[in-house]
Design a protein around this motif. Structure first.
Motif, PDB file in Angstrom:
ATOM      1  N   LEU A  82      18.769  33.642   1.708  1.00  0.00           N
ATOM      2  CA  LEU A  82      19.890  32.928   2.330  1.00  0.00           C
ATOM      3  C   LEU A  82      20.801  32.307   1.270  1.00  0.00           C
ATOM      4  CD1 LEU A  82      18.180  31.202   5.379  1.00  0.00           C
ATOM      5  CD2 LEU A  82      19.829  33.075   5.419  1.00  0.00           C
ATOM      6  N   PHE A  83      20.221  31.730   0.234  1.00  0.00           N
ATOM      7  CA  PHE A  83      21.032  31.178  -0.855  1.00  0.00           C
ATOM      8  C   PHE A  83      21.854  32.286  -1.522  1.00  0.00           C
ATOM      9  CE2 PHE A  83      18.128  27.536  -0.746  1.00  0.00           C
ATOM     10  CZ  PHE A  83      19.046  26.504  -0.818  1.00  0.00           C
ATOM     11  N   GLY A  84      21.210  33.436  -1.763  1.00  0.00           N
ATOM     12  CA  GLY A  84      21.934  34.559  -2.366  1.00  0.00           C
ATOM     13  C   GLY A  84      23.048  35.055  -1.463  1.00  0.00           C
ATOM     14  N   ALA A  85      22.771  35.146  -0.159  1.00  0.00           N
ATOM     15  CA  ALA A  85      23.793  35.618   0.783  1.00  0.00           C
ATOM     16  C   ALA A  85      24.958  34.645   0.851  1.00  0.00           C
ATOM     17  CB  ALA A  85      23.179  35.800   2.169  1.00  0.00           C
ATOM     18  N   ALA A  86      24.697  33.349   0.783  1.00  0.00           N
ATOM     19  CA  ALA A  86      25.769  32.353   0.824  1.00  0.00           C
ATOM     20  C   ALA A  86      26.675  32.491  -0.393  1.00  0.00           C
ATOM     21  CB  ALA A  86      25.181  30.948   0.894  1.00  0.00           C
ATOM     22  N   MET A  87      26.128  32.885  -1.521  1.00  0.00           N
ATOM     23  CA  MET A  87      26.950  33.029  -2.725  1.00  0.00           C
ATOM     24  C   MET A  87      27.693  34.364  -2.749  1.00  0.00           C
ATOM     25  SD  MET A  87      24.695  31.327  -5.754  1.00  0.00           S
ATOM     26  CE  MET A  87      23.106  31.995  -5.293  1.00  0.00           C
ATOM     27  N   VAL A  88      27.039  35.408  -2.244  1.00  0.00           N
ATOM     28  CA  VAL A  88      27.651  36.739  -2.318  1.00  0.00           C
ATOM     29  C   VAL A  88      28.736  36.922  -1.255  1.00  0.00           C
ATOM     30  CG1 VAL A  88      27.176  39.214  -2.020  1.00  0.00           C
ATOM     31  CG2 VAL A  88      25.625  37.792  -3.357  1.00  0.00           C
ATOM     32  N   ASP A  89      28.428  36.556  -0.005  1.00  0.00           N
ATOM     33  CA  ASP A  89      29.392  36.749   1.095  1.00  0.00           C
ATOM     34  C   ASP A  89      29.404  35.505   1.973  1.00  0.00           C
ATOM     35  OD1 ASP A  89      31.110  37.710   2.966  1.00  0.00           O
ATOM     36  OD2 ASP A  89      29.863  39.416   3.579  1.00  0.00           O
ATOM     37  N   PRO A  90      30.185  34.495   1.597  1.00  0.00           N
ATOM     38  CA  PRO A  90      30.185  33.232   2.355  1.00  0.00           C
ATOM     39  C   PRO A  90      30.592  33.409   3.818  1.00  0.00           C
ATOM     40  CG  PRO A  90      31.351  32.977   0.267  1.00  0.00           C
ATOM     41  CD  PRO A  90      31.032  34.422   0.422  1.00  0.00           C
ATOM     42  N   LEU A  91      31.506  34.317   4.126  1.00  0.00           N
ATOM     43  CA  LEU A  91      31.928  34.504   5.515  1.00  0.00           C
ATOM     44  C   LEU A  91      30.792  35.072   6.367  1.00  0.00           C
ATOM     45  CD1 LEU A  91      35.543  35.877   5.018  1.00  0.00           C
ATOM     46  CD2 LEU A  91      34.835  33.566   5.662  1.00  0.00           C
ATOM     47  N   TRP A  92      30.069  36.061   5.836  1.00  0.00           N
ATOM     48  CA  TRP A  92      28.932  36.622   6.564  1.00  0.00           C
ATOM     49  C   TRP A  92      27.879  35.540   6.792  1.00  0.00           C
ATOM     50  CZ3 TRP A  92      23.755  37.056   5.497  1.00  0.00           C
ATOM     51  CH2 TRP A  92      23.008  37.936   6.295  1.00  0.00           C
ATOM     52  N   PHE A  93      27.606  34.751   5.743  1.00  0.00           N
ATOM     53  CA  PHE A  93      26.609  33.675   5.840  1.00  0.00           C
ATOM     54  C   PHE A  93      27.035  32.641   6.881  1.00  0.00           C
ATOM     55  CE2 PHE A  93      25.002  29.508   4.486  1.00  0.00           C
ATOM     56  CZ  PHE A  93      23.649  29.764   4.503  1.00  0.00           C
ATOM     57  N   THR A  94      28.315  32.264   6.904  1.00  0.00           N
ATOM     58  CA  THR A  94      28.809  31.271   7.853  1.00  0.00           C
ATOM     59  C   THR A  94      28.691  31.784   9.285  1.00  0.00           C
ATOM     60  OG1 THR A  94      30.361  30.501   6.185  1.00  0.00           O
ATOM     61  CG2 THR A  94      30.791  29.817   8.439  1.00  0.00           C
ATOM     62  N   ALA A  95      28.957  33.053   9.484  1.00  0.00           N
ATOM     63  CA  ALA A  95      28.835  33.627  10.833  1.00  0.00           C
ATOM     64  C   ALA A  95      27.384  33.563  11.308  1.00  0.00           C
ATOM     65  CB  ALA A  95      29.338  35.070  10.838  1.00  0.00           C
ATOM     66  N   ARG A  96      26.422  33.838  10.442  1.00  0.00           N
ATOM     67  CA  ARG A  96      25.007  33.777  10.827  1.00  0.00           C
ATOM     68  C   ARG A  96      24.585  32.335  11.111  1.00  0.00           C
ATOM     69  NH1 ARG A  96      27.108  37.749  10.546  1.00  0.00           N
ATOM     70  NH2 ARG A  96      26.304  39.819  10.265  1.00  0.00           N
ATOM     71  N   MET A  97      25.067  31.409  10.330  1.00  0.00           N
ATOM     72  CA  MET A  97      24.715  30.002  10.547  1.00  0.00           C
ATOM     73  C   MET A  97      25.319  29.487  11.856  1.00  0.00           C
ATOM     74  SD  MET A  97      22.645  29.150   8.203  1.00  0.00           S
ATOM     75  CE  MET A  97      22.024  30.816   8.096  1.00  0.00           C
ATOM     76  N   GLN A  98      26.475  29.998  12.247  1.00  0.00           N
ATOM     77  CA  GLN A  98      27.048  29.619  13.536  1.00  0.00           C
ATOM     78  C   GLN A  98      26.148  30.097  14.671  1.00  0.00           C
ATOM     79  OE1 GLN A  98      29.712  27.636  14.232  1.00  0.00           O
ATOM     80  NE2 GLN A  98      29.645  27.294  12.006  1.00  0.00           N
ATOM     81  N   GLY A  99      25.540  31.268  14.505  1.00  0.00           N
ATOM     82  CA  GLY A  99      24.593  31.770  15.501  1.00  0.00           C
ATOM     83  C   GLY A  99      23.363  30.875  15.579  1.00  0.00           C
ATOM     84  N   ILE A 100      22.875  30.413  14.433  1.00  0.00           N
ATOM     85  CA  ILE A 100      21.713  29.527  14.425  1.00  0.00           C
ATOM     86  C   ILE A 100      22.065  28.188  15.071  1.00  0.00           C
ATOM     87  CG2 ILE A 100      20.208  28.195  12.869  1.00  0.00           C
ATOM     88  CD1 ILE A 100      20.041  30.628  11.104  1.00  0.00           C
ATOM     89  N   ALA A 101      23.323  27.758  14.941  1.00  0.00           N
ATOM     90  CA  ALA A 101      23.738  26.494  15.544  1.00  0.00           C
ATOM     91  C   ALA A 101      23.645  26.548  17.065  1.00  0.00           C
ATOM     92  CB  ALA A 101      25.157  26.146  15.117  1.00  0.00           C
ATOM     93  N   LEU A 102      23.631  27.737  17.656  1.00  0.00           N
ATOM     94  CA  LEU A 102      23.545  27.880  19.106  1.00  0.00           C
ATOM     95  C   LEU A 102      22.111  27.879  19.627  1.00  0.00           C
ATOM     96  CD1 LEU A 102      26.318  30.581  19.675  1.00  0.00           C
ATOM     97  CD2 LEU A 102      26.481  28.099  19.996  1.00  0.00           C
ATOM     98  N   VAL A 103      21.125  27.840  18.725  1.00  0.00           N
ATOM     99  CA  VAL A 103      19.732  27.815  19.169  1.00  0.00           C
ATOM    100  C   VAL A 103      19.464  26.457  19.833  1.00  0.00           C
ATOM    101  CG1 VAL A 103      17.329  27.838  18.384  1.00  0.00           C
ATOM    102  CG2 VAL A 103      18.993  29.401  17.369  1.00  0.00           C
ATOM    103  N   PRO A 104      18.865  26.446  21.053  1.00  0.00           N
ATOM    104  CA  PRO A 104      18.627  25.172  21.743  1.00  0.00           C
ATOM    105  C   PRO A 104      17.595  24.302  20.996  1.00  0.00           C
ATOM    106  CG  PRO A 104      17.818  27.026  23.048  1.00  0.00           C
ATOM    107  CD  PRO A 104      18.452  27.595  21.834  1.00  0.00           C
ATOM    108  N   GLU A 105      17.755  22.991  21.153  1.00  0.00           N
ATOM    109  CA  GLU A 105      16.904  22.041  20.441  1.00  0.00           C
ATOM    110  C   GLU A 105      15.417  22.200  20.772  1.00  0.00           C
ATOM    111  OE1 GLU A 105      16.535  17.277  19.577  1.00  0.00           O
ATOM    112  OE2 GLU A 105      18.333  18.054  20.534  1.00  0.00           O
ATOM    113  N   PRO A 106      15.013  22.436  22.037  1.00  0.00           N
ATOM    114  CA  PRO A 106      13.582  22.620  22.308  1.00  0.00           C
ATOM    115  C   PRO A 106      12.971  23.781  21.526  1.00  0.00           C
ATOM    116  CG  PRO A 106      14.747  22.260  24.358  1.00  0.00           C
ATOM    117  CD  PRO A 106      15.782  22.404  23.285  1.00  0.00           C
TER     118      PRO A 106
END
Length: 192
Positions: A82-106
């Motif tokens: 994940l650290f490598g992906a954030a450095m290589v392609d920040p837009l791709w990494f940000t899109a994946r993190m937005q998906g993780i932000a939608l995971v419900p808290e439970p």
């Protein structure tokens, strides 16, 4: 001649050696002792081999063992990825993190419980061992400090390291030797 041959036959004949048998009562036969030690060592090694021999596992057992070894390396390598992906392609990494932000808290709580149970017992054991080692080290600290202070006084470059003291102190010590109870008891028994 017959008497001597009868005595010798009695002592050494018939496959017996009375002298050797009598000597073995007092001293172990080195050759037989070595044989017994070798037999004992072979038996001990056979016992250890049987204790530490891994049972034959089937394909399913080997697969499950391999599967149980995967989570920790997968999580560590995934995090580094994940650290490598954030450095290589920040837009791709940000899109994946937005998906993780939608995971419900439970679901996050459930993941936390699973990870805690999986890693928690090992972590707790390691923390307790660390605390025990720190406690033992802290108990030794005063003695170590005293030893360091004594060693610093013995250094050749410290002030007064080579001072033998005054003659008056030496004369005082010679005039009043330490008490020796054993010597005093001996003197009193000799006087009586």
């Amino acid at each position: 001649m017959g008497l001597i041959s009868n005595v010798l036959a009695f002592l050494f004949g018939g496959g017996r050696n009375v002298v050797r048998e009598t000597a073995e009562v007092f001293r172990e036969n080195a050759e037989k002792g070595a044989e017994r030690n070798l037999t004992r060592q072979h038996q001990a090694m056979a016992q250890f081999a049987s204790e530490f021999q891994a049972p034959t596992k089937g394909a399913f057992d080997r697969f499950m063992d391999g599967l149980n070894r995967l989570p920790r390396p997968a999580m560590a390598l995934g995090t580094l990825g994940l650290f490598g992906a954030a450095m290589v392609d920040p837009l791709w990494f940000t899109a994946r993190m937005q998906g993780i932000a939608l995971v419900p808290e439970p679901l996050w709580w459930l993941l936390g419980v699973v990870v805690s149970f999986y890693f928690g017992a090992r972590h707790q054991t390691k923390v307790q061992d660390l605390q025990r080692e720190i406690s033992v080290t802290m108990q030794r600290t005063p003695q170590v400090m005293r030893n360091l202070e004594a060693l610093s006084k013995l250094r050749a470059d410290s002030v007064g390291a080579a001072d033998p003291g005054t003659d008056a102190v030496l004369a005082e010590e010679a005039a009043h030797p330490e008490e020796n109870r054993a010597l005093e008891d001996w003197r009193s028994s000799r006087a009586a």
